[in-house]
Motif scaffolding. Structure first.
Motif, PDB file in Angstrom:
ATOM      1  N   GLY A 198       0.789  -1.224   0.000  1.00 35.38           N
ATOM      2  CA  GLY A 198       0.000   0.000   0.000  1.00 35.38           C
ATOM      3  C   GLY A 198       0.817   1.269   0.000  1.00 35.38           C
ATOM      4  O   GLY A 198       0.268   2.370   0.056  1.00 35.38           O
ATOM      5  N   ASP A 199       2.145   1.143  -0.082  1.00 35.67           N
ATOM      6  CA  ASP A 199       3.003   2.327  -0.082  1.00 35.67           C
ATOM      7  C   ASP A 199       3.002   3.053  -1.432  1.00 35.67           C
ATOM      8  O   ASP A 199       3.330   4.234  -1.493  1.00 35.67           O
ATOM      9  CB  ASP A 199       4.449   1.943   0.277  1.00 35.67           C
ATOM     10  N   LEU A 200       2.677   2.342  -2.503  1.00 33.45           N
ATOM     11  CA  LEU A 200       2.657   2.935  -3.840  1.00 33.45           C
ATOM     12  C   LEU A 200       1.286   2.790  -4.478  1.00 33.45           C
ATOM     13  O   LEU A 200       0.647   1.737  -4.391  1.00 33.45           O
ATOM     14  CB  LEU A 200       3.696   2.259  -4.745  1.00 33.45           C
ATOM     15  N   ASP A 201       0.852   3.873  -5.145  1.00 37.95           N
ATOM     16  CA  ASP A 201      -0.382   3.834  -5.935  1.00 37.95           C
ATOM     17  C   ASP A 201      -0.088   3.493  -7.392  1.00 37.95           C
ATOM     18  O   ASP A 201      -0.989   3.071  -8.122  1.00 37.95           O
ATOM     19  CB  ASP A 201      -1.080   5.192  -5.882  1.00 37.95           C
ATOM     20  N   GLY A 202       1.156   3.708  -7.814  1.00 36.64           N
ATOM     21  CA  GLY A 202       1.523   3.425  -9.194  1.00 36.64           C
ATOM     22  C   GLY A 202       3.025   3.477  -9.366  1.00 36.64           C
ATOM     23  O   GLY A 202       3.743   3.992  -8.503  1.00 36.64           O
ATOM     24  N   PHE A 203       3.501   2.925 -10.472  1.00 33.10           N
ATOM     25  CA  PHE A 203       4.933   3.003 -10.776  1.00 33.10           C
ATOM     26  C   PHE A 203       5.171   2.849 -12.270  1.00 33.10           C
ATOM     27  O   PHE A 203       4.322   2.361 -13.009  1.00 33.10           O
ATOM     28  CB  PHE A 203       5.741   1.958  -9.994  1.00 33.10           C
ATOM     29  N   CYS A 204       6.353   3.304 -12.680  1.00 29.13           N
ATOM     30  CA  CYS A 204       6.833   3.065 -14.035  1.00 29.13           C
ATOM     31  C   CYS A 204       8.117   2.262 -13.895  1.00 29.13           C
ATOM     32  O   CYS A 204       9.078   2.720 -13.274  1.00 29.13           O
ATOM     33  CB  CYS A 204       7.100   4.369 -14.783  1.00 29.13           C
ATOM     34  N   VAL A 205       8.128   1.065 -14.478  1.00 27.23           N
ATOM     35  CA  VAL A 205       9.253   0.145 -14.318  1.00 27.23           C
ATOM     36  C   VAL A 205       9.349  -0.731 -15.557  1.00 27.23           C
ATOM     37  O   VAL A 205       8.416  -0.804 -16.360  1.00 27.23           O
ATOM     38  CB  VAL A 205       9.056  -0.714 -13.033  1.00 27.23           C
ATOM     39  N   GLY A 206      10.479  -1.394 -15.713  1.00 27.81           N
ATOM     40  CA  GLY A 206      10.654  -2.351 -16.797  1.00 27.81           C
ATOM     41  C   GLY A 206      10.235  -3.740 -16.366  1.00 27.81           C
ATOM     42  O   GLY A 206       9.994  -4.002 -15.177  1.00 27.81           O
ATOM     43  N   GLY A 207      10.167  -4.654 -17.351  1.00 29.47           N
ATOM     44  CA  GLY A 207       9.805  -6.036 -17.058  1.00 29.47           C
ATOM     45  C   GLY A 207      10.887  -6.723 -16.232  1.00 29.47           C
ATOM     46  O   GLY A 207      12.050  -6.328 -16.267  1.00 29.47           O
ATOM     47  N   PRO A 208      10.502  -7.729 -15.455  1.00 29.97           N
ATOM     48  CA  PRO A 208       9.182  -8.367 -15.457  1.00 29.97           C
ATOM     49  C   PRO A 208       8.232  -7.839 -14.391  1.00 29.97           C
ATOM     50  O   PRO A 208       7.214  -8.473 -14.098  1.00 29.97           O
ATOM     51  CB  PRO A 208       9.543  -9.820 -15.143  1.00 29.97           C
ATOM     52  N   TRP A 209       8.549  -6.663 -13.799  1.00 32.43           N
ATOM     53  CA  TRP A 209       7.850  -6.257 -12.576  1.00 32.43           C
ATOM     54  C   TRP A 209       6.429  -5.780 -12.814  1.00 32.43           C
ATOM     55  O   TRP A 209       5.574  -5.917 -11.932  1.00 32.43           O
ATOM     56  CB  TRP A 209       8.692  -5.235 -11.826  1.00 32.43           C
ATOM     57  N   ASN A 210       6.133  -5.216 -13.986  1.00 30.30           N
ATOM     58  CA  ASN A 210       4.727  -4.898 -14.287  1.00 30.30           C
ATOM     59  C   ASN A 210       3.919  -6.186 -14.387  1.00 30.30           C
ATOM     60  O   ASN A 210       2.840  -6.313 -13.794  1.00 30.30           O
ATOM     61  CB  ASN A 210       4.632  -4.126 -15.612  1.00 30.30           C
ATOM     62  N   ALA A 211       4.443  -7.149 -15.157  1.00 30.68           N
ATOM     63  CA  ALA A 211       3.730  -8.415 -15.352  1.00 30.68           C
ATOM     64  C   ALA A 211       3.564  -9.170 -14.037  1.00 30.68           C
ATOM     65  O   ALA A 211       2.526  -9.800 -13.796  1.00 30.68           O
ATOM     66  CB  ALA A 211       4.471  -9.275 -16.378  1.00 30.68           C
ATOM     67  N   LYS A 212       4.571  -9.092 -13.178  1.00 32.85           N
ATOM     68  CA  LYS A 212       4.481  -9.783 -11.889  1.00 32.85           C
ATOM     69  C   LYS A 212       3.370  -9.170 -11.031  1.00 32.85           C
ATOM     70  O   LYS A 212       2.611  -9.894 -10.375  1.00 32.85           O
ATOM     71  CB  LYS A 212       5.815  -9.718 -11.156  1.00 32.85           C
ATOM     72  N   ALA A 213       3.255  -7.839 -11.056  1.00 25.56           N
ATOM     73  CA  ALA A 213       2.187  -7.176 -10.298  1.00 25.56           C
ATOM     74  C   ALA A 213       0.810  -7.600 -10.812  1.00 25.56           C
ATOM     75  O   ALA A 213      -0.117  -7.812 -10.027  1.00 25.56           O
ATOM     76  CB  ALA A 213       2.340  -5.661 -10.395  1.00 25.56           C
ATOM     77  N   VAL A 214       0.696  -7.738 -12.140  1.00 24.88           N
ATOM     78  CA  VAL A 214      -0.578  -8.159 -12.730  1.00 24.88           C
ATOM     79  C   VAL A 214      -0.884  -9.611 -12.380  1.00 24.88           C
ATOM     80  O   VAL A 214      -1.991  -9.938 -11.955  1.00 24.88           O
ATOM     81  CB  VAL A 214      -0.556  -7.967 -14.270  1.00 24.88           C
ATOM     82  N   ARG A 215       0.095 -10.494 -12.539  1.00 29.44           N
ATOM     83  CA  ARG A 215      -0.105 -11.920 -12.250  1.00 29.44           C
ATOM     84  C   ARG A 215      -0.553 -12.144 -10.808  1.00 29.44           C
ATOM     85  O   ARG A 215      -1.353 -13.037 -10.528  1.00 29.44           O
ATOM     86  CB  ARG A 215       1.188 -12.690 -12.487  1.00 29.44           C
ATOM     87  N   GLU A 216      -0.045 -11.323  -9.901  1.00 28.81           N
ATOM     88  CA  GLU A 216      -0.361 -11.513  -8.484  1.00 28.81           C
ATOM     89  C   GLU A 216      -1.571 -10.692  -8.046  1.00 28.81           C
ATOM     90  O   GLU A 216      -1.893 -10.630  -6.851  1.00 28.81           O
ATOM     91  CB  GLU A 216       0.866 -11.200  -7.632  1.00 28.81           C
ATOM     92  N   GLY A 217      -2.231 -10.036  -9.019  1.00 31.30           N
ATOM     93  CA  GLY A 217      -3.450  -9.299  -8.716  1.00 31.30           C
ATOM     94  C   GLY A 217      -3.222  -7.996  -7.979  1.00 31.30           C
ATOM     95  O   GLY A 217      -4.166  -7.398  -7.447  1.00 31.30           O
ATOM     96  N   VAL A 218      -1.971  -7.529  -7.961  1.00 32.62           N
ATOM     97  CA  VAL A 218      -1.623  -6.318  -7.209  1.00 32.62           C
ATOM     98  C   VAL A 218      -1.806  -5.060  -8.046  1.00 32.62           C
ATOM     99  O   VAL A 218      -2.111  -3.994  -7.524  1.00 32.62           O
ATOM    100  CB  VAL A 218      -0.152  -6.410  -6.719  1.00 32.62           C
ATOM    101  N   GLY A 219      -1.625  -5.178  -9.390  1.00 36.02           N
ATOM    102  CA  GLY A 219      -1.664  -3.996 -10.234  1.00 36.02           C
ATOM    103  C   GLY A 219      -2.310  -4.209 -11.589  1.00 36.02           C
ATOM    104  O   GLY A 219      -2.587  -5.341 -11.997  1.00 36.02           O
ATOM    105  N   ILE A 220      -2.542  -3.084 -12.280  1.00 38.26           N
ATOM    106  CA  ILE A 220      -3.110  -3.035 -13.627  1.00 38.26           C
ATOM    107  C   ILE A 220      -2.140  -2.243 -14.506  1.00 38.26           C
ATOM    108  O   ILE A 220      -1.847  -1.085 -14.195  1.00 38.26           O
ATOM    109  CB  ILE A 220      -4.475  -2.298 -13.632  1.00 38.26           C
ATOM    110  N   THR A 221      -1.617  -2.841 -15.559  1.00 38.41           N
ATOM    111  CA  THR A 221      -0.683  -2.143 -16.444  1.00 38.41           C
ATOM    112  C   THR A 221      -1.439  -1.585 -17.638  1.00 38.41           C
ATOM    113  O   THR A 221      -1.938  -2.344 -18.478  1.00 38.41           O
ATOM    114  CB  THR A 221       0.450  -3.078 -16.910  1.00 38.41           C
ATOM    115  N   GLY A 222      -1.510  -0.241 -17.718  1.00 34.81           N
ATOM    116  CA  GLY A 222      -2.342   0.376 -18.744  1.00 34.81           C
ATOM    117  C   GLY A 222      -1.611   1.164 -19.796  1.00 34.81           C
ATOM    118  O   GLY A 222      -2.207   1.583 -20.787  1.00 34.81           O
ATOM    119  N   VAL A 223      -0.310   1.397 -19.610  1.00 29.52           N
ATOM    120  CA  VAL A 223       0.462   2.197 -20.563  1.00 29.52           C
ATOM    121  C   VAL A 223       1.860   1.594 -20.656  1.00 29.52           C
ATOM    122  O   VAL A 223       2.415   1.151 -19.644  1.00 29.52           O
ATOM    123  CB  VAL A 223       0.591   3.672 -20.098  1.00 29.52           C
TER     124      VAL A 223
END
Length: 374
Positions: A198-223
């Motif tokens: 809950g410390d972050l509302d969003g981030f810009c990062v390279g793979g695989p960390w966007n996909a990992k957030a999505v796979r674990e239901g933690v985030g939504i990658t929209g851009v």
């Protein structure tokens, strides 16, 4: 000797450069676009070019940069703006860092926490927002938090990074100022856990960390960076200028091996193998199902839904076109302009920058165009 037996044309390739230093330590970050350095190591390309390269995994970009500056490592996978930042002494010691090859383009994504995304859906009275989404979707929440004396918190991996400039560009397109949010610097591997807590509302990062957030239901990658700055240089090879001057032939061999690895990665079946190798504990230490999608031109957006097709998500080369990996002045000038527009460097610093002395097109072309064996 480096413990590899080469015959025929490979022996001729190894002897093309009179390598001054065979044993090289190369620092890298555990990211999907570290693929060229890992492939050059695993597939024997470094050895083919007469080098014995040890890969040194780092946890943060600042640590990697400092180790290069101090000579603890000989070479490094770096963020494309980092050689310029080092040259100017931004966020660290002033050091003469050069880059003789672009290793990758694109590869980043902007991810919002699932919690924030659900709140936005409720605010807009909808069940889904089209991708790529605009930063406009944040406006209501930004205003709501202002009244509460609070802000949304985002993170990027390093101040002088394409991640920073891409996030700022995304916000600017919706007339959202950087002062409207809190912006933190967080190492890539800490992004997803920080969002999960809950410390972050969003981030810009390279793979695989966007996909990992999505796979674990933690985030939504929209851009993705492909949506914002198509074909922008992302990672480069970084060397200290004096190291290159002491080891000119070794540098040419390094560039040649990495260029070959970048070309190898343009074959889709090879990218499946790359994902398997990257998943090892000594490299990314994560599941292949979060590494492979971006390598195969897919962006995981929501958990358990069809990925968004983005053929240029991770790019390492263009077969038959050596210009893709060329660290020409045009690429360096564009990055310097972004640094100026963001307020990272002054007009005077921008005017005094000698980009051609940092983005070393001459070294790259000497390596790529060196005489072939008959």
């Amino acid at each position: 000797e480096i413990g590899v037996r080469l015959v025929g044309s490979e022996m001729c390739i190894r002897d093309r450069f009179n390598v001054e230093k065979k044993n090289i330590t190369l620092g890298f970050m555990p990211l999907t676009d570290s693929a060229p350095v890992i492939i050059a190591h695993e597939m024997g390309m470094f050895k083919k070019w007469g080098l014995n390269v040890s890969l040194n995994k780092q946890n943060s970009w600042a640590t990697l940069r400092d180790k290069l500056h101090l000579g603890v490592i000989d070479a490094a996978q770096m963020l494309a703006p980092m050689p310029i930042a080092s040259q100017l002494g931004l966020y660290g010691q002033k050091s003469q860092v050069i880059t003789p090859i672009i290793l990758s383009r694109n590869g980043n994504g902007i991810t919002l926490s699932t919690k924030l995304y659900k709140k936005i859906l409720t605010q807009q009275n909808t069940t889904k927002i089209d991708m790529p989404f605009s930063a406009n979707i944040l406006l209501n929440e930004i205003e709501k938090r202002k009244k509460e004396g609070n802000k949304l918190t985002f993170a990027v991996v390093f101040p002088y990074s394409c991640h920073y400039y891409q996030l700022i560009e995304w916000l600017n397109r919706s007339n959202i100022a950087l002062s409207d949010i809190n912006l933190l610097i967080v190492p890539p591997s800490d992004m997803m856990p920080s969002m999960q807590s809950g410390d972050l509302d969003g981030f810009c990062v390279g793979g695989p960390w966007n996909a990992k957030a999505v796979r674990e239901g933690v985030g939504i990658t929209g851009v993705t960076s492909s949506d914002l700055y198509q074909n922008s240089p992302e990672k480069v090879l970084g060397l200290m200028s004096n190291w290159q001057q002491q080891h000119p032939q070794t540098t040419l061999a390094l560039v040649s091996a990495l260029y070959e690895a970048c070309q190898w990665l343009e074959n889709i079946p090879n990218r499946f193998e790359a994902a398997r190798l990257l998943s090892r504990s000594c490299y990314l230490d994560t599941n292949i199902d979060v590494i492979a999608p971006s390598l195969l031109g897919s962006c995981l957006t929501f958990n358990n839904t069809t990925p968004r097709k983005i053929p240029t998500y991770n790019q390492f080369s263009t077969l038959g076109d050596a210009e893709f990996n060329n660290p020409g002045q045009y690429s360096g000038e564009n990055i310097a302009n972004l640094m100026k527009e963001s307020g990272h460097i002054s007009s005077q610093q921008r005017a005094e920058l000698n980009i051609a002395a940092i983005f070393r097109k001459d070294i790259y072309e000497r390596a790529i165009n060196s005489p072939k064996c008959n």
